[in-house]
Write an enzyme that holds these catalytic residues in place. Structure first.
Site, PDB file in Angstrom:
ATOM      1  N   SER A 119       0.929  -1.196   0.012  1.00 38.49           N
ATOM      2  CA  SER A 119      -0.071  -0.040   0.071  1.00 38.49           C
ATOM      3  C   SER A 119       1.107   1.260  -0.141  1.00 38.49           C
ATOM      4  O   SER A 119       1.611   1.439  -0.771  1.00 38.49           O
ATOM      5  CB  SER A 119      -1.033  -0.012   0.965  1.00 38.49           C
ATOM      6  OG  SER A 119      -1.920   0.780   0.999  1.00 38.49           O
TER       7      SER A 119
ATOM      8  N   ASP B 181     -10.251  -4.133  -4.674  1.00 39.90           N
ATOM      9  CA  ASP B 181      -9.346  -3.020  -4.083  1.00 39.90           C
ATOM     10  C   ASP B 181      -9.369  -1.616  -4.837  1.00 39.90           C
ATOM     11  O   ASP B 181      -9.012  -1.627  -6.103  1.00 39.90           O
ATOM     12  CB  ASP B 181      -7.725  -3.529  -3.955  1.00 39.90           C
ATOM     13  CG  ASP B 181      -6.960  -2.424  -3.132  1.00 39.90           C
ATOM     14  OD1 ASP B 181      -7.379  -1.363  -3.088  1.00 39.90           O
ATOM     15  OD2 ASP B 181      -5.677  -2.897  -3.438  1.00 39.90           O
TER      16      ASP B 181
ATOM     17  N   HIS C   2      -8.113  -5.170  -0.363  1.00 39.54           N
ATOM     18  CA  HIS C   2      -6.835  -4.494  -0.003  1.00 39.54           C
ATOM     19  C   HIS C   2      -6.445  -4.885   1.391  1.00 39.54           C
ATOM     20  O   HIS C   2      -7.478  -5.147   2.315  1.00 39.54           O
ATOM     21  CB  HIS C   2      -7.003  -3.026   0.035  1.00 39.54           C
ATOM     22  CG  HIS C   2      -5.837  -2.182   0.327  1.00 39.54           C
ATOM     23  ND1 HIS C   2      -5.000  -1.814  -0.824  1.00 39.54           N
ATOM     24  CD2 HIS C   2      -5.346  -1.712   1.516  1.00 39.54           C
ATOM     25  CE1 HIS C   2      -3.987  -1.022  -0.264  1.00 39.54           C
ATOM     26  NE2 HIS C   2      -4.086  -0.892   1.052  1.00 39.54           N
TER      27      HIS C   2
END
Length: 311
Positions: free
Chosen positions: A159, A253, A283
């Protein structure tokens, strides 16, 4: 494309017992909530050969790092992964990603140096970038003292950490070092466009939400130029000459499309790149190994690619 059954059950359970959103809490409380999620949903008690917490010099003070030695380590110097944790540049830390770093160290048979860069909003862009690059240079300069082969370095992150790993790979190219053998980018932030197809399709209800990304960007950027490649690596003028890449995305995501776009741009620039999309995942699934079978499988697959990239 359908949600993985275990993901579906997890999201339904969360919907039945709704609590405050991290973005609706004061930042310190949000960080504590994120640590609680990791302690509840990730693997616990992963065996490891050795863990050492220490502080290394940084551009604006010391940077906390955690050095993992795998269970199967011998006496020879090992290759090393420099890991940048996720959490939107705001809420992650060494503890939230401890299980993932232990697993990667063991599965790839490498040392892992996890970096706790300065967080926003206390320290806005480019503080995190500066700390992450300083940590990479420290690992190269001090390889012998920590038992690593400094000619075999990889970078990784998830991320926001994936964003930092991609950015540091670009900076290392510009600065002509340190040499990076592989960049492992786990559902990375590569752009600041919040209107992609995956943002629209997965705007809410799938763990990371569009509102969450707005909150993270607002804390981290504070008026910075969102076209800067150190924020949006997809906007770099050239991706040629970057390290080999292994890019992971998830079907549900908001960041899926920009991760895929970055992988495609790397390939177009001649960078050997593997892109793996886990259709039924959300995610953060690399940090949900405690409840998701596919999460554990995906981490092992990434570790295999990491090991091969460091050989």
């Amino acid at each position: 494309m359908a949600l993985d059954p275990q993901v579906k059950a997890l999201l339904e359970g969360m919907a039945e017992n709704p609590g405050p959103r991290i973005i609706d809490l004061p930042v310190p409380d949000g960080r504590e909530m994120y640590r609680g999620i990791a302690a509840t949903l990730d693997l616990q008690g992963v065996a490891i050969g050795k863990v050492e917490d220490r502080n290394i010099p940084g551009p604006e003070g010391e940077i906390p790092v955690r050095i993992y030695t795998p269970v199967a380590a011998g006496s020879d110097a090992l290759p090393v992964l420099v890991y940048y944790h996720g959490g939107g540049w705001v809420i992650g830390d060494l503890d939230t990603h401890d299980a993932l770093c232990r697993t990667l160290a063991n599965e790839a048979c490498c040392k892992v140096v996890a970096v706790h860069y300065r967080l926003a909003p206390e320290h806005v862009f480019p503080a995190a970038v500066d700390d992450c690059y300083a940590a990479l240079k420290w690992v190269e300069a001090n390889g012998a003292s920590i038992g690593v082969d400094a000619t075999r370095i990889a970078v990784a992150g998830d991320s926001a950490g994936g964003n930092l790993a991609a950015v540091i790979s670009q900076i290392a190219k510009v600065e002509k070092g340190p040499r990076i053998a592989l960049q492992l980018l786990i559902y990375p932030v590569t752009d600041t466009d919040l209107d992609t197809g995956s943002y629209k399709a997965n705007e809410s209800g799938y763990f990371l939400e569009r509102d969450g990304m707005i909150w993270f960007f607002d804390h981290y950027l504070k008026g910075a130029d969102r076209n800067d490649f150190r924020i949006a690596p997809l906007k770099a003028s050239s991706l040629a000459g970057l390290p080999d890449a292994y890019v992971v995305t998830a079907g549900f995501d908001p960041l899926r499309d920009e991760g895929r776009a970055y992988a495609e741009a790397l390939k177009a620039a001649g960078v050997p790149t593997t892109h793996v999309n886990y259709d039924g995942m959300i995610h953060g699934f690399f940090n949900l190994q405690g409840v998701l079978d596919v999460g554990r499988e995906a981490v092992k697959a990434a570790a295999k690619a990491l090991k091969e990239g460091l050989e």
